[in-house]
Scaffold this active site. Structure first.
Site, PDB file in Angstrom:
ATOM      1  N   SER A 108       0.849  -1.185   0.000  1.00  0.00           N
ATOM      2  CA  SER A 108       0.000   0.000   0.000  1.00  0.00           C
ATOM      3  C   SER A 108       0.891   1.244   0.000  1.00  0.00           C
ATOM      4  O   SER A 108       2.006   1.211   0.534  1.00  0.00           O
ATOM      5  CB  SER A 108      -0.852  -0.010   1.259  1.00  0.00           C
ATOM      6  OG  SER A 108      -1.390   1.269   1.504  1.00  0.00           O
ATOM      7  N   SER A 109       0.352   2.333  -0.526  1.00  0.00           N
ATOM      8  CA  SER A 109       1.142   3.575  -0.556  1.00  0.00           C
ATOM      9  C   SER A 109       1.399   4.135   0.842  1.00  0.00           C
ATOM     10  O   SER A 109       2.285   4.959   1.017  1.00  0.00           O
ATOM     11  CB  SER A 109       0.428   4.629  -1.407  1.00  0.00           C
ATOM     12  OG  SER A 109      -0.877   4.850  -0.904  1.00  0.00           O
ATOM     13  N   CYS A 110       0.648   3.653   1.853  1.00  0.00           N
ATOM     14  CA  CYS A 110       0.850   4.196   3.196  1.00  0.00           C
ATOM     15  C   CYS A 110       2.119   3.678   3.864  1.00  0.00           C
ATOM     16  O   CYS A 110       2.436   4.083   4.972  1.00  0.00           O
ATOM     17  CB  CYS A 110      -0.360   3.918   4.076  1.00  0.00           C
ATOM     18  SG  CYS A 110      -0.535   2.196   4.484  1.00  0.00           S
ATOM     19  N   TYR A 137      -1.042  -0.689  10.106  1.00  0.00           N
ATOM     20  CA  TYR A 137      -1.218  -1.332   8.795  1.00  0.00           C
ATOM     21  C   TYR A 137       0.062  -1.195   7.961  1.00  0.00           C
ATOM     22  O   TYR A 137       0.517  -2.162   7.327  1.00  0.00           O
ATOM     23  CB  TYR A 137      -2.391  -0.650   8.083  1.00  0.00           C
ATOM     24  CG  TYR A 137      -2.715  -1.169   6.715  1.00  0.00           C
ATOM     25  CD1 TYR A 137      -3.267  -2.427   6.539  1.00  0.00           C
ATOM     26  CD2 TYR A 137      -2.500  -0.386   5.582  1.00  0.00           C
ATOM     27  CE1 TYR A 137      -3.591  -2.897   5.263  1.00  0.00           C
ATOM     28  CE2 TYR A 137      -2.822  -0.838   4.313  1.00  0.00           C
ATOM     29  CZ  TYR A 137      -3.364  -2.100   4.167  1.00  0.00           C
ATOM     30  OH  TYR A 137      -3.693  -2.562   2.911  1.00  0.00           O
ATOM     31  N   LYS A 141       2.518  -4.057   6.385  1.00  0.00           N
ATOM     32  CA  LYS A 141       2.812  -4.130   4.947  1.00  0.00           C
ATOM     33  C   LYS A 141       4.321  -4.037   4.683  1.00  0.00           C
ATOM     34  O   LYS A 141       4.845  -4.702   3.793  1.00  0.00           O
ATOM     35  CB  LYS A 141       2.052  -3.035   4.186  1.00  0.00           C
ATOM     36  CG  LYS A 141       0.557  -3.301   4.095  1.00  0.00           C
ATOM     37  CD  LYS A 141       0.286  -4.516   3.209  1.00  0.00           C
ATOM     38  CE  LYS A 141      -1.162  -4.864   3.083  1.00  0.00           C
ATOM     39  NZ  LYS A 141      -1.398  -6.087   2.302  1.00  0.00           N
ATOM     40  N   HIS A 180     -13.068   3.390   2.493  1.00  0.00           N
ATOM     41  CA  HIS A 180     -12.204   4.466   2.005  1.00  0.00           C
ATOM     42  C   HIS A 180     -13.077   5.628   1.520  1.00  0.00           C
ATOM     43  O   HIS A 180     -14.299   5.505   1.398  1.00  0.00           O
ATOM     44  CB  HIS A 180     -11.319   3.946   0.868  1.00  0.00           C
ATOM     45  CG  HIS A 180     -10.247   3.028   1.341  1.00  0.00           C
ATOM     46  ND1 HIS A 180     -10.365   1.660   1.248  1.00  0.00           N
ATOM     47  CD2 HIS A 180      -9.055   3.266   1.934  1.00  0.00           C
ATOM     48  CE1 HIS A 180      -9.280   1.107   1.762  1.00  0.00           C
ATOM     49  NE2 HIS A 180      -8.473   2.055   2.183  1.00  0.00           N
TER      50      HIS A 180
END
Ligand code: GFB
Length: 309
Positions: A108-110, A137, A141, A180
């Site tokens: 994920s981009s986070c 999260y 990841k 989201h």
């Protein structure tokens, strides 16, 4: 992969996994393996071991995860960390043990620092503090990325990881608390239109910038990467441009045809101020997205089942 290859799609009922299944089926792949979470609990080490021993898939798309929007990430912090760590550790390790030929892990981009230079390059991983609302999260990841990387280093496993930007599309979650932003706004504007409400509440200040990619484009990218990418370096999958949450809300409002006002609730968190991926690594290999945001939102709005709203 060839059309007879045995391919396990972990998370096939989710938005990402189901898009990968559709892509594989459209490409003529027939030997697909999947299990619902009731049939196979991916947090259960012995169950995952038994599954890999009996099924022996050749390829794995690891799209199973505990996911949600900013609120879910922030509230279910322990579950987001624990469940995602367990799923990744079990699937990646058993894929190695069972001799899986290639595995694609979805991150994920986070995972990138809250204040990473924009657009965010893959090399900014672990160069700064994370956004607090989704730190658990993101840490899970990052652990998944490192499992792929270290199993490649130590055992020569062809395990790759792709980092999608914010996604939307078929089979999204429309729960108003846990989803989201895009599905939440579609639902809020639709309900407001039907109920004749005068305003819709948008969380935060409306100023954060986000990039959105249709999940069918992500599925194309995953297929492309499985075919063409065997590098230990993670790879970003983005759309290429971003917009503010306020602009997104105006766009969804227009698509839905709601005529009232937007009200911003600044007591809700904004999250990362800006999150645009640098996807040049993938673009240079020849992939690019096909679905423009406005067309994507229109098709999602037309096709989603609104009966329970
Ligand atoms: O999509 P979203 O929940 O996730 O929120 P993130 C994006 C932005 O939209 C935030 C605002 O600034 C929200 O405050 N927003 C406005 C809303 N109205 C709403 C609403 O009704 N619902 C929601 N959910 N947001 C997630 C991470 O961050 O991005 C995950 O928490 C994951 O870990 C995902 O990485 C891709 O983009 O802020």
């Amino acid at each position: 992969m060839n059309t007879n290859s045995k391919i396990y799609i972990a998370g096939h009922q989710g938005m990402v996994g189901s898009a990968i299944v559709r892509k594989l089926q459209n490409e003529g792949y027939t030997n697909l393996v999947y299990r619902t979470s009731k049939e196979l609990d991916l947090t259960d080490q012995s169950a995952v071991k038994a599954f890999f021993e009996s099924e022996r898939p050749e390829y794995v798309f690891l799209a199973a995860a505990k996911v949600g929007g900013i609120n879910a990430n922030n509230i279910y912090r322990g579950q987001f960390l624990y469940e995602n760590l367990m799923i990744e550790a079990n699937v990646i390790h058993q894929a190695y043990t069972a001799g899986v030929e290639k595995l694609l892990f979805l991150g994920s981009s986070c995972i990138y620092p809250k204040f990473a230079d924009q657009p965010i390059h893959e090399d900014s991983l672990l160069t700064g503090a994370l956004e607090p609302t989704n730190e658990p999260y993101a840490i899970a990841k990052i652990a998944g990325i490192k499992l792929c990387e270290t199993y490649r280093d130590q055992y020569g496993s062809d395990f790759i990881s792709a980092m999608p930007t914010n996604l939307y599309g078929l089979n999204d979650n429309y729960d108003l608390n846990n989803s989201h932003v895009l599905p939440a706004l579609i639902r809020k504007f639709h309900s407001a239109k039907i109920n004749g409400d005068k305003e819709v509440v948008v969380w935060g200040t409306g100023s954060p910038l986000r990039e959105f990619l249709h999940v069918d484009d992500l599925a194309e990218a995953c297929f492309f990467l499985m075919e063409n990418y065997s590098d230990g370096q993670t790879i970003n999958v983005g759309f290429g441009s971003d917009l503010s949450i306020k602009e997104l809300a105006e766009t969804v409002k227009a698509v839905v045809g709601f005529e009232g006002k937007l009200v911003f609730d600044a007591s809700k968190p904004d999250g990362t101020p800006k999150k645009l991926m640098d996807s040049s690594r993938l673009r240079k290999l020849g992939w690019k997205p096909k679905i423009d945001l406005l067309d994507g939102i229109r098709s999602v709005y037309d096709s989603v089942d609104k009966s329970g709203w």
